[in-house]
Enzyme design. Structure first.
Site, PDB file in Angstrom:
ATOM      1  N   CYS A  42       0.866  -1.039  -0.089  1.00 32.74           N
ATOM      2  CA  CYS A  42      -0.122  -0.207   0.044  1.00 32.74           C
ATOM      3  C   CYS A  42       1.012   1.239   0.002  1.00 32.74           C
ATOM      4  O   CYS A  42       1.830   1.246   0.459  1.00 32.74           O
ATOM      5  CB  CYS A  42      -0.802   0.029   1.094  1.00 32.74           C
ATOM      6  SG  CYS A  42      -2.031   1.402   1.074  1.00 32.74           S
ATOM      7  N   ASP A  44       0.313   3.712   1.706  1.00 29.77           N
ATOM      8  CA  ASP A  44       0.250   4.444   3.161  1.00 29.77           C
ATOM      9  C   ASP A  44       1.916   4.693   3.809  1.00 29.77           C
ATOM     10  O   ASP A  44       2.614   3.710   3.506  1.00 29.77           O
ATOM     11  CB  ASP A  44      -0.134   3.430   3.896  1.00 29.77           C
ATOM     12  CG  ASP A  44      -0.681   3.912   5.323  1.00 29.77           C
ATOM     13  OD1 ASP A  44       0.286   4.443   6.012  1.00 29.77           O
ATOM     14  OD2 ASP A  44      -1.875   3.814   5.758  1.00 29.77           O
ATOM     15  N   ARG A  46       2.916   4.903   6.418  1.00 31.71           N
ATOM     16  CA  ARG A  46       3.409   4.194   7.418  1.00 31.71           C
ATOM     17  C   ARG A  46       3.919   2.549   6.850  1.00 31.71           C
ATOM     18  O   ARG A  46       4.192   1.832   8.036  1.00 31.71           O
ATOM     19  CB  ARG A  46       2.155   3.796   8.476  1.00 31.71           C
ATOM     20  CG  ARG A  46       1.538   5.331   8.933  1.00 31.71           C
ATOM     21  CD  ARG A  46       0.259   5.410   9.503  1.00 31.71           C
ATOM     22  NE  ARG A  46      -0.623   4.707   8.754  1.00 31.71           N
ATOM     23  CZ  ARG A  46      -1.822   4.494   9.082  1.00 31.71           C
ATOM     24  NH1 ARG A  46      -2.257   4.595  10.407  1.00 31.71           N
ATOM     25  NH2 ARG A  46      -2.717   4.011   8.250  1.00 31.71           N
ATOM     26  N   HIS A  98      -1.997  -3.907   4.803  1.00 37.20           N
ATOM     27  CA  HIS A  98      -2.058  -3.712   6.231  1.00 37.20           C
ATOM     28  C   HIS A  98      -3.372  -3.391   6.874  1.00 37.20           C
ATOM     29  O   HIS A  98      -4.346  -2.792   6.471  1.00 37.20           O
ATOM     30  CB  HIS A  98      -1.079  -2.365   6.250  1.00 37.20           C
ATOM     31  CG  HIS A  98      -1.749  -1.181   5.863  1.00 37.20           C
ATOM     32  ND1 HIS A  98      -2.244  -0.147   6.506  1.00 37.20           N
ATOM     33  CD2 HIS A  98      -1.904  -0.603   4.546  1.00 37.20           C
ATOM     34  CE1 HIS A  98      -2.705   0.735   5.790  1.00 37.20           C
ATOM     35  NE2 HIS A  98      -2.268   0.547   4.558  1.00 37.20           N
ATOM     36  N   CYS A 101      -6.479  -0.338   6.896  1.00 38.64           N
ATOM     37  CA  CYS A 101      -6.073   0.327   5.519  1.00 38.64           C
ATOM     38  C   CYS A 101      -7.102   1.485   5.167  1.00 38.64           C
ATOM     39  O   CYS A 101      -8.168   1.116   4.965  1.00 38.64           O
ATOM     40  CB  CYS A 101      -5.794  -0.641   4.310  1.00 38.64           C
ATOM     41  SG  CYS A 101      -5.533   0.182   2.659  1.00 38.64           S
TER      42      CYS A 101
HETATM   43 CO    CO Z   1      -3.489   1.181   2.860  1.00 38.18          CO
END
Ligand code: CO
Length: 209
Positions: A42, A44, A46, A98, A101
């Protein structure tokens, strides 16, 4: 702000620190890229691929998009998989989702998200496909996290169905496709135990998802 000085300063310190530990590190990297892993994760912020598994630059080839989707008409993702399998000859393709998400949450929150709704449609299809299981859970984080896991499994299956992966198995290449999920809350990775190493195993994954 025209220049992001802070980031350039951090870059200088980072490169210097690596060179101090290993003076030839960047020279070696500039001559050859030979990662064993392709990471599909992803976007993302993080969930940075290399950091999570404590590897260095040069060790993972990476593709990231919202909600770690492998879509068969996505030339970007397909090109990455082809290059990784045929040119770099990676031994492992890791689809890593994750928990929590935002893409998965946005796909089922009944709000409008503009253009992104078209991308998230793939996750809505996964929800529909697994609605008998998902609808036994009350709405909430646990249900979303289950959908995050199911999404990873579906993407593992999608990776297995690409012509490049099928061809690699046909010619007897070692190529393993893994489905993992990462917990942003504690930094721990979990193997979803859907690893596929050949045609026959890919069919058994199909039965799971
Ligand atoms: Co995500």
């Amino acid at each position: 702000m025209r220049t992001l000085k802070t980031l350039f300063d951090r870059n200088s310190r980072w490169a210097a620190a690596i060179k101090e530990r290993d003076p030839d590190f960047f020279l070696r990297l500039s001559n050859q890229q030979a990662p064993e892993y392709l990471w599909i994760g992803c976007s993302d912020s993080r969930v940075p691929a290399t950091e999570i598994v404590d590897l260095l630059p040069g060790e993972i080839f990476v593709h990231r998009n919202i909600a770690n989707l492998v879509v068969h008409s996505d030339l970007n993702c397909l090109s990455v998989i082809q290059f990784a399998v045929e040119a770099l000859k990676v031994k492992h393709i890791i689809v890593c989702g994750h928990y929590g998400c935002g893409g998965v949450r946005a796909a089922v929150d009944k709000e409008s998200h503009g253009l992104m709704d078209n991308w998230l449609q793939y996750i809505r299809d996964i929800y529909r496909h697994h609605s008998a299981l998902l609808d036994t859970h009350p709405d909430g984080p646990a249900k979303l996290n289950l959908l995050c896991e199911l999404n990873v499994m579906e993407q593992v299956w999608n990776v297995c169905r690409t012509s490049f992966v099928q061809s690699a198995w046909d010619r007897g290449a070692e190529l393993n496709v893994h489905g993992w999920i990462y917990d942003v809350g504690d930094g721990i990775l979990k193997d979803l135990d859907v690893t596929v190493t050949n045609h026959a195993e890919s069919m058994s994954i199909r039965r799971k998802v």
